[in-house]
Design a protein around this motif. Structure first.
Motif, mmCIF file in Angstrom:
data_model
loop_
_atom_site.group_PDB
_atom_site.id
_atom_site.type_symbol
_atom_site.label_atom_id
_atom_site.label_comp_id
_atom_site.label_asym_id
_atom_site.label_seq_id
_atom_site.Cartn_x
_atom_site.Cartn_y
_atom_site.Cartn_z
ATOM 1 N N ARG A 6 3.536 8.154 -11.348
ATOM 2 C CA ARG A 6 4.806 7.438 -11.465
ATOM 3 C C ARG A 6 4.750 6.097 -10.737
ATOM 4 N N LEU A 7 4.112 6.072 -9.570
ATOM 5 C CA LEU A 7 3.996 4.834 -8.809
ATOM 6 C C LEU A 7 3.121 3.814 -9.533
ATOM 7 N N GLU A 8 2.061 4.272 -10.179
ATOM 8 C CA GLU A 8 1.212 3.362 -10.949
ATOM 9 C C GLU A 8 2.015 2.704 -12.067
ATOM 10 N N ALA A 9 2.846 3.494 -12.739
ATOM 11 C CA ALA A 9 3.682 2.951 -13.810
ATOM 12 C C ALA A 9 4.688 1.944 -13.253
ATOM 13 N N ASN A 10 5.275 2.257 -12.102
ATOM 14 C CA ASN A 10 6.235 1.335 -11.484
ATOM 15 C C ASN A 10 5.562 0.045 -11.040
ATOM 16 N N ALA A 11 4.354 0.124 -10.503
ATOM 17 C CA ALA A 11 3.627 -1.068 -10.075
ATOM 18 C C ALA A 11 3.296 -1.950 -11.275
ATOM 19 N N ALA A 12 2.877 -1.328 -12.378
ATOM 20 C CA ALA A 12 2.564 -2.089 -13.595
ATOM 21 C C ALA A 12 3.823 -2.760 -14.138
ATOM 22 N N ALA A 13 4.930 -2.042 -14.120
ATOM 23 C CA ALA A 13 6.189 -2.604 -14.607
ATOM 24 C C ALA A 13 6.634 -3.770 -13.728
ATOM 25 N N PHE A 14 6.473 -3.647 -12.409
ATOM 26 C CA PHE A 14 6.844 -4.725 -11.499
ATOM 27 C C PHE A 14 6.017 -5.971 -11.786
ATOM 28 N N SER A 15 4.710 -5.783 -11.945
ATOM 29 C CA SER A 15 3.822 -6.923 -12.206
ATOM 30 C C SER A 15 4.164 -7.610 -13.518
ATOM 31 N N GLU A 18 0.863 -1.173 0.000
ATOM 32 C CA GLU A 18 0.000 0.000 0.000
ATOM 33 C C GLU A 18 0.901 1.225 0.000
ATOM 34 N N VAL A 19 0.724 2.081 -0.978
ATOM 35 C CA VAL A 19 1.572 3.257 -1.126
ATOM 36 C C VAL A 19 0.698 4.500 -1.082
ATOM 37 N N LEU A 20 1.067 5.440 -0.225
ATOM 38 C CA LEU A 20 0.374 6.708 -0.129
ATOM 39 C C LEU A 20 1.293 7.790 -0.675
ATOM 40 N N ALA A 21 0.835 8.508 -1.673
ATOM 41 C CA ALA A 21 1.637 9.568 -2.282
ATOM 42 C C ALA A 21 1.032 10.910 -1.921
ATOM 43 N N ASN A 22 1.877 11.842 -1.535
ATOM 44 C CA ASN A 22 1.414 13.170 -1.161
ATOM 45 C C ASN A 22 1.048 14.001 -2.388
ATOM 46 N N GLU A 23 1.700 13.746 -3.501
ATOM 47 C CA GLU A 23 1.496 14.511 -4.728
ATOM 48 C C GLU A 23 0.875 13.641 -5.815
ATOM 49 N N PRO A 24 -0.117 14.162 -6.555
ATOM 50 C CA PRO A 24 -0.706 13.386 -7.654
ATOM 51 C C PRO A 24 0.317 12.933 -8.692
ATOM 52 N N ASN A 25 1.340 13.745 -8.966
ATOM 53 C CA ASN A 25 2.377 13.354 -9.928
ATOM 54 C C ASN A 25 3.114 12.110 -9.453
ATOM 55 N N ASP A 26 3.332 11.999 -8.147
ATOM 56 C CA ASP A 26 3.979 10.812 -7.593
ATOM 57 C C ASP A 26 3.125 9.581 -7.832
ATOM 58 N N LEU A 27 1.812 9.729 -7.722
ATOM 59 C CA LEU A 27 0.901 8.612 -7.911
ATOM 60 C C LEU A 27 0.988 8.065 -9.334
ATOM 61 N N HIS A 40 7.797 -9.349 -13.009
ATOM 62 C CA HIS A 40 7.823 -10.367 -11.956
ATOM 63 C C HIS A 40 6.459 -11.058 -11.865
ATOM 64 N N PRO A 41 6.027 -11.723 -12.934
ATOM 65 C CA PRO A 41 4.685 -12.318 -12.921
ATOM 66 C C PRO A 41 4.508 -13.436 -11.891
ATOM 67 N N ALA A 42 5.573 -14.076 -11.463
ATOM 68 C CA ALA A 42 5.469 -15.182 -10.504
ATOM 69 C C ALA A 42 5.194 -14.680 -9.091
ATOM 70 N N ARG A 43 5.486 -13.424 -8.835
ATOM 71 C CA ARG A 43 5.248 -12.863 -7.503
ATOM 72 C C ARG A 43 3.815 -12.347 -7.434
ATOM 73 N N ASP A 44 3.090 -12.843 -6.490
ATOM 74 C CA ASP A 44 1.694 -12.460 -6.341
ATOM 75 C C ASP A 44 1.627 -11.262 -5.391
ATOM 76 N N VAL A 45 1.667 -10.068 -5.959
ATOM 77 C CA VAL A 45 1.673 -8.845 -5.167
ATOM 78 C C VAL A 45 0.522 -7.957 -5.613
ATOM 79 N N ALA A 46 -0.278 -7.522 -4.660
ATOM 80 C CA ALA A 46 -1.364 -6.587 -4.945
ATOM 81 C C ALA A 46 -0.926 -5.191 -4.508
ATOM 82 N N PHE A 47 -1.031 -4.232 -5.406
ATOM 83 C CA PHE A 47 -0.656 -2.857 -5.103
ATOM 84 C C PHE A 47 -1.902 -2.030 -4.846
ATOM 85 N N SER A 48 -1.855 -1.207 -3.813
ATOM 86 C CA SER A 48 -2.926 -0.267 -3.511
ATOM 87 C C SER A 48 -2.283 1.107 -3.425
ATOM 88 N N LEU A 49 -2.701 2.025 -4.298
ATOM 89 C CA LEU A 49 -2.097 3.348 -4.359
ATOM 90 C C LEU A 49 -3.135 4.408 -4.026
#
Length: 124
Positions: free
Chosen positions: A16-25, A5-14, A28-37
């Motif tokens: 970037r974090l969404e893009a990073n979460a998508a890239a991680f998934s 679970e990631v909390l971003a203070n700035e919308p611009n950070d969010l 690393h498809p074998a890792r079962d990780v749910a992201f909440s932003l």
């Protein structure tokens, strides 16, 4: 499944974090990780979660609330990461940076060989 679970203070950070979460998934498809932003006022976001966070990473110079809120938001046994580079460097940056630090943390900065320690003490 692990959750992040990631909390971003700035919308611009969010964005970037969404893009990073998508890239991680994708990479690393074998890792079962749910992201909440989420994005919004950091203090309000930190105070809404009853269980607490395992890790709370605080950007000290961008901090718009009392650092005690971050400590309170950490779960029992959790970690609070405090970066003081902005607060420590404010003494060397000039009057505008010192005024911003005074407004945010109520502290006066000065140029000193112990600026990193001074920055940490300002937060505490």
């Amino acid at each position: 499944e692990k959750s992040v679970e990631v909390l971003a203070n700035e919308p611009n950070d969010l964005t970037r974090l969404e893009a990073n979460a998508a890239a991680f998934s994708t990479t690393h498809p074998a890792r079962d990780v749910a992201f909440s932003l989420a994005s919004g006022d950091a203090a309000a976001l930190l105070e809404t979660r009853e269980a607490g966070f395992d890790v709370v990473d605080v950007d000290a110079f961008g901090l718009s609330f009392d650092p005690a809120v971050a400590v309170a938001a950490a779960a029992d046994g959790g970690v609070v990461l405090l970066a003081t580079t902005g607060a420590a460097a404010a003494g060397a940056r000039g009057e505008a940076a010192r005024a911003a630090l005074k407004k945010r943390l109520g502290c006066d900065a000065c140029r000193t060989p112990a600026q990193n320690e001074l920055g940490l003490r300002m937060l505490l």
